[in-house]
Write an enzyme that holds these catalytic residues in place. Structure first.
Site, PDB file in Angstrom:
ATOM      1  N   LYS A   1      -3.477  -6.733  -8.106  1.00  0.00           N
ATOM      2  CA  LYS A   1      -2.098  -7.104  -7.762  1.00  0.00           C
ATOM      3  C   LYS A   1      -1.277  -7.375  -9.014  1.00  0.00           C
ATOM      4  CE  LYS A   1      -2.989  -8.659  -3.075  1.00  0.00           C
ATOM      5  NZ  LYS A   1      -3.385  -9.826  -2.287  1.00  0.00           N
TER       6      LYS A   1
ATOM      7  N   LYS B   1      -2.183   2.789   7.500  1.00  0.00           N
ATOM      8  CA  LYS B   1      -0.733   2.728   7.635  1.00  0.00           C
ATOM      9  C   LYS B   1      -0.041   3.338   6.412  1.00  0.00           C
ATOM     10  CE  LYS B   1       0.845  -1.541   7.942  1.00  0.00           C
ATOM     11  NZ  LYS B   1       1.242  -2.786   8.626  1.00  0.00           N
TER      12      LYS B   1
ATOM     13  N   LYS C   1      -9.855   7.586   5.894  1.00  0.00           N
ATOM     14  CA  LYS C   1      -9.726   6.758   7.082  1.00  0.00           C
ATOM     15  C   LYS C   1      -8.282   6.612   7.522  1.00  0.00           C
ATOM     16  CE  LYS C   1      -9.418   2.284   4.871  1.00  0.00           C
ATOM     17  NZ  LYS C   1      -9.854   0.914   4.810  1.00  0.00           N
TER      18      LYS C   1
END
Ligand code: TRP
Length: 330
Positions: free
Chosen positions: A111, A197, A194
């Site tokens: 992050k 979103k 997979k």
């Protein structure tokens, strides 16, 4: 009964992958354990410091979890910021959380790279807040994905450290709740990995998608020119379609198309049409529930208030005992 806790990111848009991964198991789990589910709205500020629609996002997440089958009468489902005792426990745990160990956490490093202009203290202490979420209910088990295992490990470290420092056995060391075989991985429609979103338009089928959208997405799923020899192994995009079919269609349907594939007689158009109808049949009741709950603000408020009350009964008790253990004025 064991205490199981899970944190939910405050966004809606749950897809079939979420459903067959965690959600469906949460629904089952709530009957076998004392479950706490909470929507991690404090955590969301570490990446979105001035959220545009915090309450809307929290509500959407709640609505979709309820629609998928979380029962607020059986489990405790609450909003993290409705249990401000979490923040006190977070503060107390932070006193014994070391800069070095926090800086070594993989998600922090990732992050920090992603938002170099906002490497805030909340981001660094994300694992302490997560530990506070878990320890505030003295949870035994936490269902976590691979990306959260290190956070759970830190939670055990913090729990052990607290117990040692204060010569107590107050906190249990939480372990991962393993769904085992029940955890079904649903691939996306784009032929690669997979369902996700963020994997690009059309890759994921959302529980809130209307039938028309679902049909369009499924019909556009990646396939190939078809098998050229009998009983050929299936390439990834085809394997993926079969995997989704396995989740939502009847075993007979899967066997039918499997035979067609093996005999080189498969028509992907037919298979997709069937798959689309089976996905629609599967998601439609959930979508209807989402629509119904979305417009019932009074009920949503009631659920939030009920969750808040139950969470504070449990969390408030933990924090007052912690205050006593540490030695604050009672
Ligand atoms: N970090 C989790 C995620 O990104 C969300 C979360 C916050 C959580 N607190 C938690 C999960 C406590 C389990 C337990 O998905």
């Amino acid at each position: 009964m064991e205490i199981v806790l899970s944190g939910i990111r405050p966004t809606g848009n749950l897809h079939l992958g979420n459903y067959f991964g965690a959600l469906r198991n949460f629904v089952k789990m709530q009957h076998e354990n004392q479950c706490y589910f909470f929507i991690a709205d404090y955590h969301s500020l570490t990446t979105h410091p001035t959220p545009e629609n915090l309450q809307g996002n929290v509500k959407q997440a709640l609505v979709e979890y309820l629609a998928a089958g979380i029962d607020p009468e059986i489990a405790t489902i609450y909003v993290q910021s409705d249990l401000p005792e979490t923040a006190e426990l977070y503060l107390l745990l932070n006193m014994n959380a070391y800069k070095g160990e926090l800086e070594r956490v993989t998600t922090f490093k990732e992050k920090a790279k992603k938002q170099p202009d906002n490497i805030n203290a909340g981001l660094l202490t994300y694992p302490t807040l997560m530990a506070a979420d878990i320890l505030i209910h003295r949870a035994h088990k936490v269902p976590v994905g691979k990306d959260q295992e290190q956070h759970l490990e830190m939670t055990r470290t913090f729990a052990r450290r607290f117990n040692r420092m204060y010569k107590t056995e107050f906190f249990p060391e939480p372990v991962a709740y393993n769904f085992g075989e029940e955890l079904v991985k649903i691939p996306g429609l784009d032929g690669s990995g997979k369902m996700g979103k963020s994997e690009g338009e059309g890759n994921a089928i959302f529980l809130a998608d209307d039938p028309k959208t679902i049909r369009k997405k499924v019909m556009r799923a990646v396939t190939d020119a078809g098998p050229t020899e009998m009983n050929a192994p299936k390439p990834d995009p085809i394997k993926n379609l079969f995997a989704i079919m396995q989740a939502v269609s009847s075993p007979d349907t899967v066997a039918y198309f499997d035979e067609k594939y093996n005999a080189c007689e498969i028509r992907y158009g037919d298979m997709k049409k069937q798959l689309a109808e089976d996905v629609v049949a599967f998601t439609e009741p959930i979508r209807e529930k989402i629509l119904e709950l979305s417009s019932d603000d009074a009920y949503i408020k009631k659920v939030m208030d009920m969750g808040k009350e139950k969470a504070r009964a449990s969390g408030g008790k933990t924090v007052s005992e912690i205050r006593e253990i540490i030695g604050f004025r009672p």
